[in-house]
Design an enzyme around this catalytic site. Structure first.
Site, PDB file in Angstrom:
ATOM      1  N   LYS A 174       0.849  -1.200   0.000  1.00  0.00           N
ATOM      2  CA  LYS A 174       0.000   0.000   0.000  1.00  0.00           C
ATOM      3  C   LYS A 174       0.880   1.245   0.000  1.00  0.00           C
ATOM      4  O   LYS A 174       1.609   1.501   0.965  1.00  0.00           O
ATOM      5  CB  LYS A 174      -0.920   0.044   1.229  1.00  0.00           C
ATOM      6  CG  LYS A 174      -1.996   1.131   1.097  1.00  0.00           C
ATOM      7  CD  LYS A 174      -2.688   1.437   2.400  1.00  0.00           C
ATOM      8  CE  LYS A 174      -1.876   2.427   3.170  1.00  0.00           C
ATOM      9  NZ  LYS A 174      -1.809   3.781   2.490  1.00  0.00           N
ATOM     10  N   GLU A 249      10.908   1.829   9.497  1.00  0.00           N
ATOM     11  CA  GLU A 249      11.789   2.973   9.175  1.00  0.00           C
ATOM     12  C   GLU A 249      10.993   4.232   9.494  1.00  0.00           C
ATOM     13  O   GLU A 249      10.042   4.546   8.784  1.00  0.00           O
ATOM     14  CB  GLU A 249      12.152   2.945   7.687  1.00  0.00           C
ATOM     15  CG  GLU A 249      12.995   1.770   7.276  1.00  0.00           C
ATOM     16  CD  GLU A 249      14.326   1.769   8.008  1.00  0.00           C
ATOM     17  OE1 GLU A 249      14.878   0.694   8.229  1.00  0.00           O
ATOM     18  OE2 GLU A 249      14.792   2.860   8.362  1.00  0.00           O
ATOM     19  N   CYS A 283      13.463  11.889   5.476  1.00  0.00           N
ATOM     20  CA  CYS A 283      13.720  11.551   6.885  1.00  0.00           C
ATOM     21  C   CYS A 283      15.199  11.690   7.224  1.00  0.00           C
ATOM     22  O   CYS A 283      15.569  11.705   8.384  1.00  0.00           O
ATOM     23  CB  CYS A 283      13.261  10.131   7.161  1.00  0.00           C
ATOM     24  SG  CYS A 283      14.069   8.970   6.091  1.00  0.00           S
ATOM     25  N   GLU A 384      10.192  16.350  14.937  1.00  0.00           N
ATOM     26  CA  GLU A 384      10.404  16.247  13.495  1.00  0.00           C
ATOM     27  C   GLU A 384       9.373  17.112  12.774  1.00  0.00           C
ATOM     28  O   GLU A 384       8.174  16.909  12.922  1.00  0.00           O
ATOM     29  CB  GLU A 384      10.284  14.800  13.030  1.00  0.00           C
ATOM     30  CG  GLU A 384      10.609  14.648  11.538  1.00  0.00           C
ATOM     31  CD  GLU A 384      10.379  13.248  11.023  1.00  0.00           C
ATOM     32  OE1 GLU A 384       9.354  12.648  11.375  1.00  0.00           O
ATOM     33  OE2 GLU A 384      11.245  12.744  10.271  1.00  0.00           O
TER      34      GLU A 384
HETATM   35  O1  TXE Z   1       3.505   9.023   7.332  1.00  0.00           O
HETATM   36  P1  TXE Z   1       2.392   8.083   7.903  1.00  0.00           P
HETATM   37  P2  TXE Z   1       3.262  10.235   6.409  1.00  0.00           P
HETATM   38  C1  TXE Z   1       7.397  10.947   8.960  1.00  0.00           C
HETATM   39  C2  TXE Z   1       7.369  12.430   9.015  1.00  0.00           C
HETATM   40  C3  TXE Z   1       6.010  12.750   8.456  1.00  0.00           C
HETATM   41  C4  TXE Z   1       5.225  11.688   9.147  1.00  0.00           C
HETATM   42  C5  TXE Z   1       3.917  11.495   8.485  1.00  0.00           C
HETATM   43  O2  TXE Z   1       7.364  12.806  10.376  1.00  0.00           O
HETATM   44  O3  TXE Z   1       5.518  14.001   8.879  1.00  0.00           O
HETATM   45  O4  TXE Z   1       6.026  10.518   9.008  1.00  0.00           O
HETATM   46  O5  TXE Z   1       4.202  11.231   7.114  1.00  0.00           O
HETATM   47  C6  TXE Z   1       0.181   4.398   6.214  1.00  0.00           C
HETATM   48  N1  TXE Z   1      -1.698   1.293   9.849  1.00  0.00           N
HETATM   49  N2  TXE Z   1       7.961  10.377   7.754  1.00  0.00           N
HETATM   50  O6  TXE Z   1       1.877  10.812   6.509  1.00  0.00           O
HETATM   51  O7  TXE Z   1       1.144   8.770   8.310  1.00  0.00           O
HETATM   52  C7  TXE Z   1      -0.121   5.597   5.360  1.00  0.00           C
HETATM   53  O8  TXE Z   1      -1.324   5.402   4.634  1.00  0.00           O
HETATM   54  C8  TXE Z   1      -1.064   1.012   8.687  1.00  0.00           C
HETATM   55  C9  TXE Z   1       9.271   9.791   7.878  1.00  0.00           C
HETATM   56  O9  TXE Z   1       3.717   9.744   5.082  1.00  0.00           O
HETATM   57  O10 TXE Z   1       3.111   7.314   8.902  1.00  0.00           O
HETATM   58  C10 TXE Z   1       1.103   5.634   4.459  1.00  0.00           C
HETATM   59  O11 TXE Z   1       0.970   4.713   3.411  1.00  0.00           O
HETATM   60  N3  TXE Z   1      -0.635   1.943   7.820  1.00  0.00           N
HETATM   61  C11 TXE Z   1       9.403   8.713   6.836  1.00  0.00           C
HETATM   62  C12 TXE Z   1       2.213   5.200   5.403  1.00  0.00           C
HETATM   63  O12 TXE Z   1       1.581   4.494   6.462  1.00  0.00           O
HETATM   64  C13 TXE Z   1      -0.817   3.232   8.145  1.00  0.00           C
HETATM   65  C14 TXE Z   1       9.011   9.212   5.471  1.00  0.00           C
HETATM   66  C15 TXE Z   1       2.987   6.374   6.008  1.00  0.00           C
HETATM   67  O13 TXE Z   1       2.022   7.208   6.609  1.00  0.00           O
HETATM   68  C16 TXE Z   1      -1.463   3.625   9.339  1.00  0.00           C
HETATM   69  C17 TXE Z   1       7.712   9.794   5.503  1.00  0.00           C
HETATM   70  C18 TXE Z   1      -1.906   2.583  10.202  1.00  0.00           C
HETATM   71  N4  TXE Z   1      -2.547   2.853  11.345  1.00  0.00           N
HETATM   72  C19 TXE Z   1       7.195  10.343   6.638  1.00  0.00           C
HETATM   73  N5  TXE Z   1      -1.506   4.990   9.364  1.00  0.00           N
HETATM   74  C20 TXE Z   1      10.817   8.133   6.684  1.00  0.00           C
HETATM   75  N6  TXE Z   1      11.395   7.595   7.727  1.00  0.00           N
HETATM   76  O14 TXE Z   1      11.316   8.125   5.571  1.00  0.00           O
HETATM   77  C21 TXE Z   1      -0.906   5.422   8.235  1.00  0.00           C
HETATM   78  N7  TXE Z   1      -0.503   4.375   7.497  1.00  0.00           N
END
Ligand code: TXE
Length: 481
Positions: A174, A249, A283, A384
């Site tokens: 996904k 990650e 990140c 962050e």
């Molecule tokens: O991440 P999310 P997002 C961090 C950074 C950013 C924050 C949110 O702080 O502001 O994450 O970014 C799915 N069960 N990074 O919105 O919300 C969601 O649909 C299963 C660091 O991208 O965590 C998406 O596909 N899945 C990071 C994925 O998780 C769930 C890079 C990421 O969403 C879920 C990006 C759940 N309960 C953001 N909730 C890095 N380390 O590279 C959400 N998702």
């Protein structure tokens, strides 16, 4: 209106509920496509397709799997322009960045694992004098879940899928509901590459519904996730009681330590990138910049000047160096942190405001922002922000620099600028991070283990570590006469 459909069992289909999510182009702030919004029923269909495909795929000779991964990589290259444009439209990043980083790396991910899988093998343990022989098998796990974020959409999506299928698993994946377009185009490429039906299944939808359904599915035996720390914690709570393997990650708040003895010009040009590449939505960005006091004022002047010179513009223009933030919500989150900074008495040295482009007034643009802090425990330096916001702070000794760097709940990466060999090794050993760059940034060798410690997650991606994650080791002990 273009429809982004699920890819299940080799077929493209809408959700059974016929629910859709609007997909926005962040550079224009407008809806430009719609996304099939999966729920648990669609995830179950995807699981069944993956489960059905698993026996044949896990027994497909490695050379054949490798060949199909190479074909996918070649087709990504052939569709380079289309994919780069699609990524830029969906994410808001400059198309030049998608061409330089995102799309080439997606092809590299498949090429790397097409080769790595042919070198990945078990172990043998001879028992001298005893008529006994031990060996291990690296067996595919089965159906695995891959969930990826919006910042480097195709790059991170393929970084999980390539090792998972190379190792003989079948996948329910996904992408983020904010940037699903290139995952949809990857599905079309997989059909052309003759990837057998059901080996890769892509469901689109929200994290709390589709994502949660993947994580909670009792037969999906491993979860590889990249995203926010809070989400990672939630996923761990769901997956741990089911004894699923987890690779998480998560976020980062990475220090960038600049010593007076560094190669100044190289440091300055790289620090602009490590601060603002992808609008700071990586990140691994060095969002906490600590500068030795003897060069602090010069660096501050030069860094502000170079930041102001960044060409902010419409992402599809070739000359644009700095594009739009990924969503309205994220823009508001970043803007809120500027208010927090001002409440904390943090100084705004440049930036800090939303921008309206003349021809794209609805787009999600925000100025690259440099703050000056004198208290490392302020929210700006502890949380962050994941946007184009960095903080500057001076230090006067190695010990102070190390303490400032480690004073965080995160532990993903760190950058050190110094030509002192002893200091570079001392800091590399003592810094609490999974990745340390010395006199460089985002310099990646895919053979290396990638991941963080503390609140930046658990497990390592890359190299053979990813193949170990996506297999189960079995020990076999044979005695003979
Ligand atoms: O991440 P999310 P997002 C961090 C950074 C950013 C924050 C949110 O702080 O502001 O994450 O970014 C799915 N069960 N990074 O919105 O919300 C969601 O649909 C299963 C660091 O991208 O965590 C998406 O596909 N899945 C990071 C994925 O998780 C769930 C890079 C990421 O969403 C879920 C990006 C759940 N309960 C953001 N909730 C890095 N380390 O590279 C959400 N998702």
């Amino acid at each position: 209106m273009q429809e982004i459909l699920h890819f299940i069992g080799g077929e493209f289909k809408a959700s059974q509920s016929n629910q859709w999510i609007d997909n926005y182009n962040p550079a224009e702030g407008k809806i430009y496509s719609k996304i099939a919004d999966a729920n648990h029923k669609d995830v179950e269909l995807a699981y069944q397709a993956a489960d059905k495909a698993f026996p044949a795929w896990s027994e497909t000779p490695i050379e054949k799997r490798s060949k199909i991964l190479l074909k996918i990589a070649d087709l990504i290259d052939e569709n380079f322009e289309t994919l780069a444009k699609a990524e830029s439209i969906d994410n808001g990043k400059p198309v030049s960045l998608a061409k330089a980083v995102d799309i080439p790396r997606a092809a590299a991910n498949f090429r790397f694992y097409a080769k790595a899988i042919t070198q990945f093998s078990g172990k043998a343990f001879e028992s001298q004098g005893l008529k006994t022989h031990n060996m291990t098998l690296n067996q595919a796990i089965g159906v695995v879940g891959c969930i990826s974020p919006w910042n480097l959409p195709l790059y991170l999506f393929t970084w999980k899928i390539a090792p998972a299928i190379a190792a003989g698993n079948t996948v329910v994946a996904k992408p983020s509901e904010i940037t699903p377009m290139t995952a949809f185009k990857l599905a079309e490429i997989c059909v052309k590459a003759d990837l057998p039906q059901g080996v890769l299944n892509i469901v689109h939808g929200r994290g709390q519904t589709a994502g949660q359904a993947i994580v909670a599915h009792p037969q999906i035996k491993a979860i590889s996730f990249t995203g926010g720390t809070a989400t990672g914690q939630h996923i761990a709570k769901t997956a741990a009681p089911l004894f699923k393997k987890m690779s998480l990650e998560l976020g980062g708040k990475n220090p960038n330590l600049i010593f007076a003895d560094c190669n100044y010009e190289k440091m300055l040009s790289t620090t602009v990138k490590s601060s603002f590449a992808n609008q700071g939505q990586i990140c691994l960005c060095g969002s906490r910049i600590y500068v030795e006091d003897s060069i602090y004022e010069q660096f501050k002047t030069d860094f502000i000047a170079k930041t102001k010179a960044l060409k902010i513009g419409y992402p599809l223009e070739a000359s644009t160096e700095f594009g739009a933030l990924v969503s309205k919500e994220h823009l508001e989150k970043v803007a809120a942190y500027i208010k927090i900074a001002q409440e904390e008495g943090v100084k705004v040295l440049t930036g800090g405001k939303q921008i309206q482009l003349k021809d794209h007034k609805e787009g999600y643009y925000f100025e690259p922002t440099i703050l000056e802090v004198d208290n490392n425990n302020c929210r700006i330096n502890q949380e962050e922000i994941f946007g184009p916001v960095v903080s500057l702070m001076k230090f006067s000794s190695d010990e102070e620099a190390l303490n400032l760097a480690n004073e965080t709940t995160y532990g993903l990466s760190a950058t050190i600028w110094t030509n002192n060999l002893n200091r570079s090794m001392r800091f590399s050993q003592k810094i609490e991070a999974g990745i340390v760059w010395v006199n460089t940034w985002l310099n990646r060798d895919l053979r290396t283990p990638f991941g963080g410690i503390k609140q930046s997650g658990l497990g390592r991606e890359g190299g053979f570590e990813a193949l170990e994650f996506f297999t189960e080791q079995k020990n076999i002990c044979i005695t003979f006469e």
